[in-house]
Design a protein around this motif. Structure first.
Motif, PDB file in Angstrom:
ATOM      1  N   MET A   1       0.846  -1.169   0.000  1.00 32.68           N
ATOM      2  CA  MET A   1       0.000   0.000   0.000  1.00 32.68           C
ATOM      3  C   MET A   1       0.898   1.240   0.000  1.00 32.68           C
ATOM      4  SD  MET A   1      -2.870   1.156   2.805  1.00 32.68           S
ATOM      5  CE  MET A   1      -4.165   0.075   2.291  1.00 32.68           C
ATOM      6  N   SER A   2       0.608   2.130  -0.901  1.00 31.10           N
ATOM      7  CA  SER A   2       1.432   3.333  -1.012  1.00 31.10           C
ATOM      8  C   SER A   2       1.050   4.351   0.071  1.00 31.10           C
ATOM      9  CB  SER A   2       1.254   3.964  -2.382  1.00 31.10           C
ATOM     10  OG  SER A   2      -0.014   4.585  -2.483  1.00 31.10           O
ATOM     11  N   MET A   3       1.908   5.316   0.246  1.00 33.53           N
ATOM     12  CA  MET A   3       1.653   6.373   1.226  1.00 33.53           C
ATOM     13  C   MET A   3       0.392   7.142   0.873  1.00 33.53           C
ATOM     14  SD  MET A   3       2.672   7.641   3.924  1.00 33.53           S
ATOM     15  CE  MET A   3       3.551   8.842   4.838  1.00 33.53           C
ATOM     16  N   LEU A   4       0.148   7.380  -0.410  1.00 27.25           N
ATOM     17  CA  LEU A   4      -1.049   8.093  -0.843  1.00 27.25           C
ATOM     18  C   LEU A   4      -2.311   7.323  -0.468  1.00 27.25           C
ATOM     19  CD1 LEU A   4      -2.247  10.539  -2.237  1.00 27.25           C
ATOM     20  CD2 LEU A   4      -1.972   9.366  -4.406  1.00 27.25           C
ATOM     21  N   ASP A   5      -2.293   6.008  -0.646  1.00 20.92           N
ATOM     22  CA  ASP A   5      -3.444   5.185  -0.265  1.00 20.92           C
ATOM     23  C   ASP A   5      -3.698   5.268   1.230  1.00 20.92           C
ATOM     24  OD1 ASP A   5      -3.880   4.348  -2.874  1.00 20.92           O
ATOM     25  OD2 ASP A   5      -2.634   2.549  -2.645  1.00 20.92           O
ATOM     26  N   LYS A   6      -2.651   5.287   2.021  1.00 19.17           N
ATOM     27  CA  LYS A   6      -2.801   5.399   3.475  1.00 19.17           C
ATOM     28  C   LYS A   6      -3.418   6.747   3.852  1.00 19.17           C
ATOM     29  CE  LYS A   6       0.966   2.310   4.679  1.00 19.17           C
ATOM     30  NZ  LYS A   6       2.271   2.178   5.343  1.00 19.17           N
ATOM     31  N   LEU A   7      -2.952   7.805   3.194  1.00 18.24           N
ATOM     32  CA  LEU A   7      -3.511   9.132   3.472  1.00 18.24           C
ATOM     33  C   LEU A   7      -4.981   9.202   3.095  1.00 18.24           C
ATOM     34  CD1 LEU A   7      -0.627  11.487   2.322  1.00 18.24           C
ATOM     35  CD2 LEU A   7      -1.443  11.131   4.645  1.00 18.24           C
ATOM     36  N   LYS A   8      -5.343   8.639   1.962  1.00 21.60           N
ATOM     37  CA  LYS A   8      -6.739   8.629   1.540  1.00 21.60           C
ATOM     38  C   LYS A   8      -7.604   7.895   2.555  1.00 21.60           C
ATOM     39  CE  LYS A   8      -6.044   8.933  -3.452  1.00 21.60           C
ATOM     40  NZ  LYS A   8      -6.221   8.207  -4.726  1.00 21.60           N
ATOM     41  N   GLY A   9      -7.107   6.788   3.075  1.00 24.87           N
ATOM     42  CA  GLY A   9      -7.839   6.029   4.076  1.00 24.87           C
ATOM     43  C   GLY A   9      -8.043   6.822   5.354  1.00 24.87           C
ATOM     44  N   MET A  10      -7.049   7.586   5.739  1.00 18.71           N
ATOM     45  CA  MET A  10      -7.148   8.383   6.953  1.00 18.71           C
ATOM     46  C   MET A  10      -8.165   9.519   6.789  1.00 18.71           C
ATOM     47  SD  MET A  10      -3.108   8.448   8.029  1.00 18.71           S
ATOM     48  CE  MET A  10      -3.235  10.063   8.704  1.00 18.71           C
ATOM     49  N   LEU A  11      -8.345  10.024   5.576  1.00 15.30           N
ATOM     50  CA  LEU A  11      -9.258  11.133   5.331  1.00 15.30           C
ATOM     51  C   LEU A  11     -10.718  10.703   5.312  1.00 15.30           C
ATOM     52  CD1 LEU A  11      -7.368  13.065   2.538  1.00 15.30           C
ATOM     53  CD2 LEU A  11      -7.523  13.645   4.948  1.00 15.30           C
ATOM     54  N   LYS A  12     -10.969   9.443   5.079  1.00 18.60           N
ATOM     55  CA  LYS A  12     -12.332   8.950   4.931  1.00 18.60           C
ATOM     56  C   LYS A  12     -13.177   9.314   6.151  1.00 18.60           C
ATOM     57  CE  LYS A  12     -14.872   4.832   3.643  1.00 18.60           C
ATOM     58  NZ  LYS A  12     -14.754   3.422   3.298  1.00 18.60           N
ATOM     59  N   GLY A  13     -14.230  10.087   5.897  1.00 19.53           N
ATOM     60  CA  GLY A  13     -15.120  10.506   6.952  1.00 19.53           C
ATOM     61  C   GLY A  13     -14.672  11.743   7.709  1.00 19.53           C
ATOM     62  N   HIS A  14     -13.555  12.324   7.320  1.00 16.11           N
ATOM     63  CA  HIS A  14     -13.011  13.488   8.017  1.00 16.11           C
ATOM     64  C   HIS A  14     -12.731  14.624   7.033  1.00 16.11           C
ATOM     65  CE1 HIS A  14     -12.476  11.027  11.603  1.00 16.11           C
ATOM     66  NE2 HIS A  14     -11.989  10.105  10.794  1.00 16.11           N
ATOM     67  N   GLU A  15     -13.661  14.867   6.133  1.00 12.07           N
ATOM     68  CA  GLU A  15     -13.444  15.838   5.074  1.00 12.07           C
ATOM     69  C   GLU A  15     -13.235  17.258   5.608  1.00 12.07           C
ATOM     70  OE1 GLU A  15     -16.036  13.704   5.090  1.00 12.07           O
ATOM     71  OE2 GLU A  15     -15.446  12.314   3.511  1.00 12.07           O
TER      72      GLU A  15
ATOM     73  N   PRO B   1     -12.766  10.199   0.437  1.00 10.76           N
ATOM     74  CA  PRO B   1     -11.435   9.691   0.085  1.00 10.76           C
ATOM     75  C   PRO B   1     -11.138   8.396   0.825  1.00 10.76           C
ATOM     76  CG  PRO B   1     -11.344  12.034   0.503  1.00 10.76           C
ATOM     77  CD  PRO B   1     -12.725  11.583   0.870  1.00 10.76           C
ATOM     78  N   GLN B   2     -10.579   7.430   0.113  1.00 10.25           N
ATOM     79  CA  GLN B   2     -10.350   6.109   0.697  1.00 10.25           C
ATOM     80  C   GLN B   2      -8.992   6.020   1.294  1.00 10.25           C
ATOM     81  OE1 GLN B   2     -11.167   3.363  -2.421  1.00 10.25           O
ATOM     82  NE2 GLN B   2     -13.234   4.074  -2.658  1.00 10.25           N
TER      83      GLN B   2
END
Length: 63
Positions: free
Chosen positions: A1-15, A62-63
């Motif tokens: 999993m790339s760093m970008l994917d991890k960041l997208k996952g962290m943003l989910k629900g916290h727009e 964002p995922q």
């Protein structure tokens, strides 16, 4: 999993928090560079905010 994917996952629900982070991060960069790159920072902030809003409207935070 790339760093970008991890960041997208962290943003989910916290727009709203993501938008605040984008704004604060851009302000910090402007402050530390003496506004030397202000137009580039503003453009990056706009793109990030547009992405967050587009994903929110599509019902895909964002995922």
């Amino acid at each position: 999993m790339s760093m970008l994917d991890k960041l997208k996952g962290m943003l989910k629900g916290h727009e709203d928090q993501a938008r605040q982070g984008v704004e604060k991060g851009g302000d910090m960069i402007d402050q530390r560079t003496g506004n030397k790159y202000q137009s580039q920072v503003d453009a990056a902030q706009k793109q990030a905010e547009d992405y967050i809003e587009r994903e929110r409207r599509q019902g895909n935070p964002p995922q």
